[in-house]
Motif scaffolding. Structure first.
Motif, short mmCIF file in Angstrom:
data_model
loop_
_atom_site.label_atom_id
_atom_site.label_comp_id
_atom_site.label_asym_id
_atom_site.label_seq_id
_atom_site.Cartn_x
_atom_site.Cartn_y
_atom_site.Cartn_z
N LEU A 6 0.83 -1.21 0.00
CA LEU A 6 0.00 0.00 0.00
C LEU A 6 0.86 1.27 0.00
N TYR A 7 1.99 1.23 0.70
CA TYR A 7 2.90 2.39 0.67
C TYR A 7 3.34 2.68 -0.77
N GLY A 8 3.55 1.62 -1.52
CA GLY A 8 4.00 1.79 -2.91
C GLY A 8 2.94 2.44 -3.79
N ALA A 9 1.68 2.36 -3.36
CA ALA A 9 0.59 2.91 -4.18
C ALA A 9 0.19 4.33 -3.76
N ILE A 10 0.85 4.88 -2.75
CA ILE A 10 0.51 6.23 -2.27
C ILE A 10 0.86 7.26 -3.35
N ARG A 11 -0.09 8.17 -3.59
CA ARG A 11 0.12 9.18 -4.64
C ARG A 11 0.77 10.42 -4.04
N LEU A 12 2.06 10.61 -4.31
CA LEU A 12 2.72 11.84 -3.88
C LEU A 12 2.51 12.90 -4.95
N GLY A 13 2.36 14.14 -4.53
CA GLY A 13 2.19 15.18 -5.53
C GLY A 13 1.83 16.52 -4.94
N ASP A 14 1.39 17.39 -5.86
CA ASP A 14 1.00 18.76 -5.49
C ASP A 14 -0.11 18.68 -4.44
N PRO A 15 0.08 19.27 -3.28
CA PRO A 15 -0.94 19.16 -2.24
C PRO A 15 -2.27 19.82 -2.61
N LEU A 16 -2.25 20.71 -3.61
CA LEU A 16 -3.53 21.32 -4.01
C LEU A 16 -4.33 20.41 -4.95
N ASP A 17 -3.71 19.35 -5.44
CA ASP A 17 -4.40 18.39 -6.30
C ASP A 17 -5.26 17.48 -5.40
N PRO A 18 -6.57 17.45 -5.61
CA PRO A 18 -7.41 16.66 -4.72
C PRO A 18 -7.11 15.16 -4.73
N ARG A 19 -6.35 14.68 -5.73
CA ARG A 19 -6.00 13.24 -5.76
C ARG A 19 -4.76 12.94 -4.92
N THR A 20 -4.04 13.97 -4.52
CA THR A 20 -2.78 13.72 -3.80
C THR A 20 -3.03 13.14 -2.41
N ASP A 21 -2.34 12.03 -2.13
CA ASP A 21 -2.42 11.40 -0.80
C ASP A 21 -1.39 12.00 0.15
N LEU A 22 -0.20 12.25 -0.38
CA LEU A 22 0.90 12.69 0.48
C LEU A 22 1.59 13.88 -0.17
N GLY A 23 1.57 15.01 0.53
CA GLY A 23 2.27 16.20 0.05
C GLY A 23 3.68 16.22 0.62
N PRO A 24 4.32 17.40 0.56
CA PRO A 24 5.65 17.52 1.14
C PRO A 24 5.55 17.57 2.65
#
Ligand code: NAD
Length: 503
Positions: free
Chosen positions: A310-328
């Protein structure tokens, strides 16, 4: 009033924005390093001004009826509701937390807390008045303490400001809040919302300054009657020392290192999903986040494999993107601190997955300008090692096996912290034993993280003392006065003979 117009400056004293007299400071968006707001920090003189404003507002506010304070808080909940989208956007910009978390957790949680304290303001509790001595009528008054100096952390800036301010003002105190210097903006918005809701000037003041300067000055200030602090255990000790010299009441919500105990009869799927959510919430920058999973030997391998997948499937990205699971993480400095724990752990444990800053987000975007860090799973660490004992405050979970129930519970209690914990089992006796024996201010069974306004939050051991939220927090922000009336109207009272004369 536009709550996001910070043009006039970063201090909010006596219902007005003003510029700080101290050093300039940039509030940085950790997603890309851009500047969200240029502010100037508060000088110690401005802390004095804020305390004076809070002191001046005290007689009127503490003398208002609970009903009047309740109405003001009800209006505050409405103002915050109107500003919900702005609050969520600014919270995400200054912290990097995913917008879905700001929108669905931080902001509605704060509004619910405000609504709760609007009701709680009218329900101060105490012992019934009565003739406990036979010759007297006694009753109890529950009174405001005075000016409260509050110091809050950067991880949930709006919620932590609300947890500190709301019970204090519901009980009739006035407040000077010093938010973390990294994330002052939503605390300022909260204070301005108070003014918009008709809460009198000076009841809620915000000074945004450095911990060592504005924080220490506030905590040691002779006109501050109580200090409420949320932050690390190390700084909490310093705050307690400073407050002790002037005999202030203290309320300390400190660090955590929550255990997550999985017994061999647990629902494995629930435990795996629960561990991923509870370890990665807010990037793991949560004082109650699951940090140490103890898994009974028969489930251990499957648990590690499930979390890694499940960790491998976490979506990192722009925190303003509603699909992002993990921001900076909140800052580059903090990201490097988290990475330091993991790098050192490589010498004595196994990094199963993660352990690096990502280059690309889930949508292919460039993440190298942000303070990102991959979800990191560590196994093979000894119980006394740094990653098991220390507060990493990042997206890092350590998993250790155990054999007997005794061992699992002993290991769960084996850190200086005691803020929160969870036990995963379908067995009622095991769960009852775990909830009784784990030394923590909150123990969940078959879940880990949810909080509610009606129930207390606070630590055991080095996680501090005092409760946030709930009716219990009103006890913290009030002092109890015993009033005793003579009912006999006798001049020569019987008890005098114990001091002079005879019966
Ligand atoms: P921190 O202790 O570094 O700072 C907290 C606040 O204290 C900030 O406003 C900071 O400016 C101020 N400060 C720093 N030095 C000070 C001093 N000498 N005197 C007075 N004030 C000073 O904590 P942080 O890094 O902002 O936040 C993370 C920590 O907060 C973690 O340890 C986390 O567990 C803890 N936390 C606890 C709870 C809880 O409810 N127990 C909730 C959230 C966060």
């Amino acid at each position: 009033m536009d709550l996001t117009d910070f043009g006039a400056g970063a201090q909010y004293i006596a219902g007005r924005c003003s510029r700080g007299d101290g050093d300039p400071f940039q509030v940085v968006n950790p997603a890309d390093g851009s500047v969200v707001e240029e502010v100037a920090l508060a000088s110690t003189g401005q802390v004095d001004e804020a305390v004076a404003a809070a002191r001046a507002a005290l007689p009127q506010w503490s003398g208002a009826t609970p009903g009047a304070r309740s109405e003001a808080l009800t209006r505050l909940a409405a103002v915050l509701t109107d500003a919900a989208a702005d609050l969520a956007r600014v919270e995400t910009a200054q912290t990097g937390k995913p917008i879905k978390l700001s929108t669905e957790f931080d902001v509605p949680g704060t509004i619910d807390n405000t609504a709760f304290f609007a009701g709680a303001a009218r329900h101060l509790e105490g012992k019934a008045a009565g003739e406990y001595s036979g010759d007297h009528t006694s009753y109890v008054r529950r009174e405001a303490i005075g000016v409260v100096g509050s110091v809050s952390p950067w991880n949930y800036p709006l919620q932590m400001a609300a947890w500190k301010v709301l019970p204090a003002i519901a009980a009739g105190n006035t407040v000077v809040l010093k938010p973390a210097e990294l994330t002052p903006l939503t605390s300022l918005m909260f204070a301005r919302a108070c003014t918009l809701a008709g809460i009198p000037d000076g009841v809620v003041n915000v000074v945004t300054g450095a911990g060592r300067v504005a924080g220490e000055h506030l905590v040691a200030h002779p006109d501050v009657a109580m200090v409420s602090f949320t932050g690390s255990t190390a700084v909490g000790r310093r705050v307690a020392e400073l407050a002790t010299s002037t005999v202030k009441r203290t309320h300390l919500e400190l660090g955590g290192k929550a255990p997550f105990v999985v017994f061999d009869d647990a629902d494995l799927d629930a435990a795996v999903h629960g561990a991923v959510a509870a370890s990665l919430i807010n990037g793991g920058q949560d004082c109650t986040a699951a940090t140490r999973a103890y898994v009974q030997r028969p489930l251990y391998d499957a648990f590690v494999a499930g979390v890694a997948e499940l960790y491998g499937a976490i979506r990192l990205g722009d925190p303003l993107d509603p699909r992002t699971d993990l921001g900076p993480l909140v800052s580059f400095t903090h990201r490097d601190r988290v990475a330091g724990f993991v790098e050192r752990a490589r010498g004595y444990a196994t990094v199963v997955t993660g352990g690096a800053a990502p280059d690309r987000g889930h949508d292919g975007s460039d993440l190298t300008r942000g303070a990102y860090y991959r979800p990191t799973l560590i196994t093979g660490a000894a119980q006394d090692s740094e990653v098991v004992q220390g507060e990493i405050f990042g997206p890092v979970l350590v998993v250790l096996p155990f054999d007997s129930d005794d061992e699992g519970l002993r290991l769960a209690n084996d850190t200086p912290y005691g803020l929160a914990a969870s036990a995963w089992t379908g067995n009622v006796h095991r769960s009852l034993r775990a909830t009784r024996e784990i030394a923590a201010g909150c123990v969940w069974v078959n879940d880990h993280i949810p909080i509610i306004s009606e129930m207390p939050h606070g630590g055991y051991k080095s996680s501090g003392y005092g409760k946030d939220m709930s009716q219990y927090s009103l006890d913290e922000y009030t002092q109890v006065k015993h009033v005793m009336f003579d009912t006999t109207a006798v001049a020569r009272k019987d008890w005098h003979r114990t001091v002079f004369g005879d019966r």
